[in-house]
Design an enzyme around this catalytic site. Structure first.
Site, PDB file in Angstrom:
ATOM      1  N   LYS A   1     -15.438 -14.431  -9.789  1.00  0.00           N
ATOM      2  CA  LYS A   1     -15.222 -14.119  -9.875  1.00  0.00           C
ATOM      3  C   LYS A   1     -15.959 -12.620  -9.898  1.00  0.00           C
ATOM      4  O   LYS A   1     -16.195 -11.896  -9.210  1.00  0.00           O
ATOM      5  CB  LYS A   1     -14.071 -13.642 -10.850  1.00  0.00           C
ATOM      6  CG  LYS A   1     -12.460 -14.405 -11.224  1.00  0.00           C
ATOM      7  CD  LYS A   1     -12.701 -14.134 -12.119  1.00  0.00           C
ATOM      8  CE  LYS A   1     -10.602 -14.727 -12.295  1.00  0.00           C
ATOM      9  NZ  LYS A   1     -10.161 -15.341 -13.163  1.00  0.00           N
TER      10      LYS A   1
ATOM     11  N   ASN B   1      -5.832   2.438 -13.049  1.00  0.00           N
ATOM     12  CA  ASN B   1      -4.751   1.352 -12.726  1.00  0.00           C
ATOM     13  C   ASN B   1      -3.011   1.472 -12.346  1.00  0.00           C
ATOM     14  O   ASN B   1      -3.021   2.784 -13.375  1.00  0.00           O
ATOM     15  CB  ASN B   1      -5.044   0.150 -13.563  1.00  0.00           C
ATOM     16  CG  ASN B   1      -3.841  -0.674 -12.815  1.00  0.00           C
ATOM     17  OD1 ASN B   1      -3.568  -0.810 -11.479  1.00  0.00           O
ATOM     18  ND2 ASN B   1      -3.444  -1.851 -13.472  1.00  0.00           N
TER      19      ASN B   1
ATOM     20  N   GLY C   1       0.634  -1.383   0.240  1.00  0.00           N
ATOM     21  CA  GLY C   1      -0.431   0.094   0.121  1.00  0.00           C
ATOM     22  C   GLY C   1       0.570   0.570   0.035  1.00  0.00           C
ATOM     23  O   GLY C   1       0.334   2.314   0.445  1.00  0.00           O
ATOM     24  N   SER C   2       1.865   1.487  -0.559  1.00  0.00           N
ATOM     25  CA  SER C   2       2.884   2.381  -0.592  1.00  0.00           C
ATOM     26  C   SER C   2       2.342   3.692  -1.484  1.00  0.00           C
ATOM     27  O   SER C   2       2.161   4.908  -1.930  1.00  0.00           O
ATOM     28  CB  SER C   2       4.291   2.273  -0.911  1.00  0.00           C
ATOM     29  OG  SER C   2       4.762   2.011  -1.850  1.00  0.00           O
ATOM     30  N   ASN C   3       1.514   2.789  -2.588  1.00  0.00           N
ATOM     31  CA  ASN C   3       0.746   4.190  -3.019  1.00  0.00           C
ATOM     32  C   ASN C   3      -0.415   4.459  -2.715  1.00  0.00           C
ATOM     33  O   ASN C   3      -0.885   5.919  -2.896  1.00  0.00           O
ATOM     34  CB  ASN C   3       0.461   3.542  -4.860  1.00  0.00           C
ATOM     35  CG  ASN C   3       1.114   3.189  -5.891  1.00  0.00           C
ATOM     36  OD1 ASN C   3       1.842   4.357  -6.355  1.00  0.00           O
ATOM     37  ND2 ASN C   3       1.904   2.554  -6.136  1.00  0.00           N
TER      38      ASN C   3
ATOM     39  N   HIS D   1       0.552   0.999 -12.691  1.00  0.00           N
ATOM     40  CA  HIS D   1       1.474  -0.246 -13.609  1.00  0.00           C
ATOM     41  C   HIS D   1       3.243   0.190 -13.687  1.00  0.00           C
ATOM     42  O   HIS D   1       3.159   0.836 -14.381  1.00  0.00           O
ATOM     43  CB  HIS D   1       1.591  -0.853 -14.910  1.00  0.00           C
ATOM     44  CG  HIS D   1       2.100  -2.226 -15.258  1.00  0.00           C
ATOM     45  ND1 HIS D   1       1.301  -3.334 -14.789  1.00  0.00           N
ATOM     46  CD2 HIS D   1       2.871  -2.192 -15.353  1.00  0.00           C
ATOM     47  CE1 HIS D   1       2.164  -3.911 -14.875  1.00  0.00           C
ATOM     48  NE2 HIS D   1       3.126  -3.620 -16.113  1.00  0.00           N
TER      49      HIS D   1
ATOM     50  N   MET E   1      -4.185  -6.989  -7.169  1.00  0.00           N
ATOM     51  CA  MET E   1      -3.128  -8.590  -7.578  1.00  0.00           C
ATOM     52  C   MET E   1      -5.197  -9.324  -7.603  1.00  0.00           C
ATOM     53  O   MET E   1      -3.844 -10.640  -8.239  1.00  0.00           O
ATOM     54  CB  MET E   1      -2.781  -8.697  -6.893  1.00  0.00           C
ATOM     55  CG  MET E   1      -1.102  -7.725  -6.800  1.00  0.00           C
ATOM     56  SD  MET E   1      -0.531  -7.795  -7.733  1.00  0.00           S
ATOM     57  CE  MET E   1       1.211  -6.778  -8.115  1.00  0.00           C
TER      58      MET E   1
HETATM   59  C1  GAR Z   1       2.827  -1.070  -7.454  1.00  0.00           C
HETATM   60  O1  GAR Z   1       4.562  -0.991  -7.941  1.00  0.00           O
HETATM   61  C2  GAR Z   1       2.314  -0.816  -7.880  1.00  0.00           C
HETATM   62  O2  GAR Z   1       2.734  -0.289  -9.800  1.00  0.00           O
HETATM   63  C3  GAR Z   1       2.571  -2.545  -8.872  1.00  0.00           C
HETATM   64  O3  GAR Z   1       2.471  -3.091  -7.648  1.00  0.00           O
HETATM   65  C4  GAR Z   1       2.954  -2.350  -6.288  1.00  0.00           C
HETATM   66  C5  GAR Z   1       2.518  -1.933  -5.674  1.00  0.00           C
HETATM   67  O4  GAR Z   1       3.482  -1.403  -4.454  1.00  0.00           O
HETATM   68  N1  GAR Z   1       1.635  -3.227  -9.403  1.00  0.00           N
HETATM   69  C6  GAR Z   1       0.897  -3.896 -10.598  1.00  0.00           C
HETATM   70  O5  GAR Z   1       1.790  -4.558 -11.052  1.00  0.00           O
HETATM   71  C7  GAR Z   1      -0.580  -4.164 -11.464  1.00  0.00           C
HETATM   72  N2  GAR Z   1       0.171  -4.960 -12.005  1.00  0.00           N
HETATM   73  P1  GAR Z   1       2.303  -1.208  -3.308  1.00  0.00           P
HETATM   74  O6  GAR Z   1       1.402  -1.675  -2.967  1.00  0.00           O
HETATM   75  O7  GAR Z   1       3.299  -0.337  -2.405  1.00  0.00           O
HETATM   76  O8  GAR Z   1       1.628   0.378  -3.766  1.00  0.00           O
END
Ligand code: GAR
Length: 204
Positions: free
Chosen positions: A69, A111, A16-18, A113, A94
């Site tokens: 789903k 999203n 969850g850093s984003n 990526h 994910m």
């Molecule tokens: C991030 O790098 C995001 O871009 C990636 O997962 C990470 C989550 O980090 N997402 C994907 O690869 C989606 N296909 P976070 O939980 O620290 O935000």
């Protein structure tokens, strides 16, 4: 006076850093939105903790409790509607989102990526970039449609791939940019400045 700010939901599966970057942007006034809801498919996701610390509703929805789903996404959709969510941001979520949510939130799901799409879709995008030998990689914020990492692109930033990079060092360089562009893209949406025309997103 009613609160007119964008009501944002974040779907996250892990660290969850984003999400934290979004929370920080809200807290310091760069993002004019309310974190209305955070949903995770993982009980132990750090993202849920971050949401609770911010005072936002944080919900773990167990995929095993709702097999299928579409049925699972229908449960998510109920929560989104209950919290009057205007924009859904996937942040390290994910699971593949089905039509159930995509149809209800067309043009209102984003999203992030960790690659310059359309290169390196799916999992382990940073390792894929290293394996391919590209000299530049980066990150992409895009609208979500059916298909993995294929929707119209809102924002991209490139970073160099350096000699001696590992997946971890490249991930860290990309992540710093993710944390910058995701809140920015959401703010553009909040300001009503994003217009989708076919595959292109115009910034007004
Ligand atoms: C991030 O790098 C995001 O871009 C990636 O997962 C990470 C989550 O980090 N997402 C994907 O690869 C989606 N296909 P976070 O939980 O620290 O935000």
């Amino acid at each position: 006076m009613p609160d007119a700010r964008l009501r944002l939901a974040v779907l996250a599966s892990g660290r969850g850093s984003n999400l934290q970057a979004i929370i920080d942007a809200i807290d310091n006034g760069r993002l004019h939105a309310v974190l209305a809801l955070v949903i995770s498919n993982k009980a132990e996701a750090q993202a849920l903790e971050r949401a609770r610390k911010h005072g936002a509703p944080a919900v773990f929805l167990d995929p095993k409790a709702t097999p299928g789903k579409e049925a699972y996404d229908a449960v998510i959709l109920e929560h989104l509607r209950k919290h009057e969510v205007g924009l859904v941001a996937l942040a390290g979520y994910m699971k593949i989102v089905t039509r159930v949510i995509i149809d209800a939130y067309a043009g209102r799901i984003m999203n992030i990526h960790p690659s310059l799409l359309p290169s390196f879709t799916g999992l382990a995008a940073q390792q894929q970039a290293l394996d391919w030998g590209v000299k530049m990689s980066g990150c992409t914020v895009h609208f979500v449609e059916e298909g993995v990492d294929t929707g119209p692109i809102i924002q991209q930033t490139a970073v160099p791939v350096l000699e001696g990079d590992t997946a971890e060092s490249l991930e860290a360089r990309i992540l710093a940019q993710e944390h910058r562009i995701y809140p920015e893209a959401i703010q553009l949406f909040a300001e009503g400045r994003l217009a989708i025309e076919g595959r292109r997103v115009h910034i007004k």
